[in-house]
Design an enzyme around this catalytic site. Structure first.
Site, PDB file in Angstrom:
ATOM      1  N   TYR A 179       0.853  -1.189   0.000  1.00  0.00           N
ATOM      2  CA  TYR A 179       0.000   0.000   0.000  1.00  0.00           C
ATOM      3  C   TYR A 179       0.888   1.237   0.000  1.00  0.00           C
ATOM      4  O   TYR A 179       0.832   2.068   0.884  1.00  0.00           O
ATOM      5  CB  TYR A 179      -0.918  -0.046   1.224  1.00  0.00           C
ATOM      6  CG  TYR A 179      -1.991   1.020   1.285  1.00  0.00           C
ATOM      7  CD1 TYR A 179      -2.545   1.565   0.134  1.00  0.00           C
ATOM      8  CD2 TYR A 179      -2.460   1.475   2.512  1.00  0.00           C
ATOM      9  CE1 TYR A 179      -3.524   2.531   0.202  1.00  0.00           C
ATOM     10  CE2 TYR A 179      -3.441   2.445   2.602  1.00  0.00           C
ATOM     11  CZ  TYR A 179      -3.971   2.971   1.441  1.00  0.00           C
ATOM     12  OH  TYR A 179      -4.948   3.940   1.520  1.00  0.00           O
ATOM     13  N   SER A 180       1.746   1.300  -1.009  1.00  0.00           N
ATOM     14  CA  SER A 180       2.650   2.436  -1.191  1.00  0.00           C
ATOM     15  C   SER A 180       3.037   2.486  -2.662  1.00  0.00           C
ATOM     16  O   SER A 180       2.679   1.598  -3.439  1.00  0.00           O
ATOM     17  CB  SER A 180       3.897   2.299  -0.298  1.00  0.00           C
ATOM     18  OG  SER A 180       4.576   1.086  -0.555  1.00  0.00           O
ATOM     19  N   LEU A 212      15.472  -3.188  10.193  1.00  0.00           N
ATOM     20  CA  LEU A 212      14.247  -2.752  10.863  1.00  0.00           C
ATOM     21  C   LEU A 212      13.363  -2.029   9.861  1.00  0.00           C
ATOM     22  O   LEU A 212      13.820  -1.136   9.151  1.00  0.00           O
ATOM     23  CB  LEU A 212      14.574  -1.798  12.021  1.00  0.00           C
ATOM     24  CG  LEU A 212      13.387  -1.066  12.669  1.00  0.00           C
ATOM     25  CD1 LEU A 212      12.476  -2.046  13.396  1.00  0.00           C
ATOM     26  CD2 LEU A 212      13.872   0.034  13.619  1.00  0.00           C
ATOM     27  N   ASP A 213      12.092  -2.403   9.806  1.00  0.00           N
ATOM     28  CA  ASP A 213      11.110  -1.720   8.970  1.00  0.00           C
ATOM     29  C   ASP A 213      10.096  -1.039   9.886  1.00  0.00           C
ATOM     30  O   ASP A 213       9.298  -1.699  10.561  1.00  0.00           O
ATOM     31  CB  ASP A 213      10.411  -2.732   8.060  1.00  0.00           C
ATOM     32  CG  ASP A 213       9.509  -2.068   7.024  1.00  0.00           C
ATOM     33  OD1 ASP A 213       9.216  -0.866   7.163  1.00  0.00           O
ATOM     34  OD2 ASP A 213       9.080  -2.766   6.081  1.00  0.00           O
ATOM     35  N   CYS A 226       5.751  -1.408   8.943  1.00  0.00           N
ATOM     36  CA  CYS A 226       6.063  -2.484   7.996  1.00  0.00           C
ATOM     37  C   CYS A 226       4.890  -2.926   7.139  1.00  0.00           C
ATOM     38  O   CYS A 226       5.059  -3.765   6.254  1.00  0.00           O
ATOM     39  CB  CYS A 226       6.633  -3.677   8.742  1.00  0.00           C
ATOM     40  SG  CYS A 226       5.490  -4.406   9.966  1.00  0.00           S
ATOM     41  N   GLY A 227       3.692  -2.413   7.399  1.00  0.00           N
ATOM     42  CA  GLY A 227       2.545  -2.833   6.607  1.00  0.00           C
ATOM     43  C   GLY A 227       2.293  -4.319   6.761  1.00  0.00           C
ATOM     44  O   GLY A 227       2.412  -4.880   7.859  1.00  0.00           O
ATOM     45  N   GLU A 272      -4.533  -5.454  12.280  1.00  0.00           N
ATOM     46  CA  GLU A 272      -4.812  -6.245  11.086  1.00  0.00           C
ATOM     47  C   GLU A 272      -3.512  -6.590  10.355  1.00  0.00           C
ATOM     48  O   GLU A 272      -3.304  -7.726   9.921  1.00  0.00           O
ATOM     49  CB  GLU A 272      -5.758  -5.482  10.156  1.00  0.00           C
ATOM     50  CG  GLU A 272      -7.141  -5.262  10.729  1.00  0.00           C
ATOM     51  CD  GLU A 272      -8.104  -6.379  10.361  1.00  0.00           C
ATOM     52  OE1 GLU A 272      -7.793  -7.186   9.463  1.00  0.00           O
ATOM     53  OE2 GLU A 272      -9.180  -6.452  10.987  1.00  0.00           O
ATOM     54  N   GLN A 273      -2.631  -5.599  10.195  1.00  0.00           N
ATOM     55  CA  GLN A 273      -1.367  -5.844   9.524  1.00  0.00           C
ATOM     56  C   GLN A 273      -0.491  -6.794  10.339  1.00  0.00           C
ATOM     57  O   GLN A 273       0.134  -7.708   9.799  1.00  0.00           O
ATOM     58  CB  GLN A 273      -0.637  -4.512   9.283  1.00  0.00           C
ATOM     59  CG  GLN A 273      -1.325  -3.625   8.264  1.00  0.00           C
ATOM     60  CD  GLN A 273      -0.605  -2.298   8.053  1.00  0.00           C
ATOM     61  OE1 GLN A 273       0.188  -1.871   8.873  1.00  0.00           O
ATOM     62  NE2 GLN A 273      -0.902  -1.656   6.946  1.00  0.00           N
ATOM     63  N   CYS A 322      -6.025  11.832  -5.080  1.00  0.00           N
ATOM     64  CA  CYS A 322      -4.594  11.677  -4.814  1.00  0.00           C
ATOM     65  C   CYS A 322      -3.823  11.512  -6.118  1.00  0.00           C
ATOM     66  O   CYS A 322      -2.746  12.096  -6.294  1.00  0.00           O
ATOM     67  CB  CYS A 322      -4.342  10.486  -3.902  1.00  0.00           C
ATOM     68  SG  CYS A 322      -4.728  10.788  -2.173  1.00  0.00           S
TER      69      CYS A 322
END
Length: 385
Positions: A130-131, A166-167, A170-171, A195-196, A355
């Protein structure tokens, strides 16, 4: 139609169009009309003066505003005029300047990302990214663009087997899963979305990556005292939730967990200038969301001994990513409307289209900054492709 409404719309929409209300049909602007806007219920003057985006956005959500043309194409015509939109910051102070406390920001993140994994699975690609994607060719699918994006980031980080990564934010974990599989790194992801977190944790177990990957429900502000250290740190699309006033705190926490000579890649949506944000977006899509400018992020890096190695804009890539998402969303729109309501479906359609138009008009941008903590003279002299 009163003179106020006519001049208001002509000021923000730089092309000719037809405006229809319940009682009137009028051509606004000069030249051949490019589309027709139908308003079954016109927002009142106070609403329009308080916030253009709220007044028109809510009218669209409620079905009181419709266009006879592709929504993205209509928005693309005038999103470049967003500087002329009205925003009464005093009247909207609570909305525009929400609390940056841990508790409130957790609620804000949950509001957007905990809608349900099944909702996002309907229109994201298989990677659940989602990016912004990275389109190397015109023929790249959305899936390929997302794989390209992650590979692009991992290559910039100059990963080696056994390194720790490290993220932050992190989604659903695709970046870390690919880093573990392709480079053999040990990765930790942190998120505030239940949820993620649940899906990523399940994927780690399902794909047999327990020895390499870990995911935690954790606020970035907890990093400083975590005792963790990493060779590399990455953050993709999370800075937008930090908020102006907390950027220094964010960088301080990254500095604390990054080893000397380590690399940090910060990927974030940016504003051309420092701005308090859009009222409709804050109310309905990203509560508390704030876009930093590139210059304000670059400005603070020396205070944390971060040395800039590379800066790249992916603005056009995000425009195309959003158009892919919008196309996917249209395919499942009726299903979304059935389960979550027509207003919700119109809200998300408007969000994705606006967007995409904002990126196309340069109202917002997206940047990747690669930096090292202190000097790192061991890296190649050219960008790794």
């Amino acid at each position: 139609m009163n003179g106020f409404v006519k001049s208001y719309f002509e000021n923000i929409i730089p092309v000719s169009f037809i405006l229809e209300t319940g009682t009137e049909r009028m051509k606004l602007g000069q030249g051949e009309p490019q589309f027709t806007v139908t308003m079954t219920q016109m927002p009142d003057k106070k609403s329009l003066l308080t916030s253009t985006s709220l007044a028109l956005g809510e009218a669209y959500m409620q079905g009181n505003l419709n266009v006879d043309h592709d929504l993205y194409e209509v928005l693309d015509v005038f999103m470049g005029q967003i500087g002329k939109f009205t925003t009464d910051k005093k009247a909207l102070k609570k909305l525009m300047d929400s609390s940056r406390s841990k508790t409130n920001q957790k609620k804000e993140v949950s509001y957007h990302y905990d809608i349900g994994n099944d909702f996002y699975q309907k229109w994201l690609d298989e990677t659940m990214s989602y990016s912004c994607g990275y389109f190397k060719s015109e023929n790249d699918s959305l899936y390929q663009a997302q794989v390209n994006k992650v590979d692009h980031i991992l290559q910039k980080l100059h990963l080696e087997k056994g390194m720790s990564l490290l993220d932050i934010g992190c989604g659903w974990g695709f970046l870390l899963k690919r880093a573990a599989k392709e480079y053999g790194v040990r990765g930790t992801g942190i998120t505030l979305s239940h949820e993620q977190y649940d899906k990523f944790r399940q994927d780690i177990q399902k794909e047999g990556l327990e020895d390499l990957l870990d995911v935690r429900l954790m606020d970035y502000r907890e990093l400083e005292k975590s005792g963790m250290l990493f060779d590399r740190v990455v953050s993709v699309g999370m800075l937008e939730h930090v908020g102006r006033g907390n950027y220094e705190l964010f960088m301080k926490n990254v500095h604390q967990v990054l080893k000397p000579g380590g690399l940090f890649l910060l990927h974030f949506i940016s504003g051309q200038k420092e701005h308090s944000g859009d009222a409709w977006m804050k109310k309905y899509i990203f509560p508390g969301g704030m876009l930093p400018s590139l210059r304000e992020m670059i400005y603070m890096l020396p205070e944390f001994d971060f040395h800039t190695l590379d800066v790249e804009s992916l603005r056009s890539h995000y425009n195309r990513t959003l158009l892919c998402w919008l196309e996917n969303f249209k395919k499942c729109r009726s299903e979304v409307a059935d389960t979550k309501g027509e207003a919700f479906a119109r809200m998300w359609e408007l969000y994705l289209a606006s967007c995409a138009a904002s990126f196309d008009n340069g109202v917002i941008d997206i940047h990747q900054i690669l930096m090292s903590k202190g000097i790192n003279n061991t890296l190649p002299m050219c960008r790794k492709e």
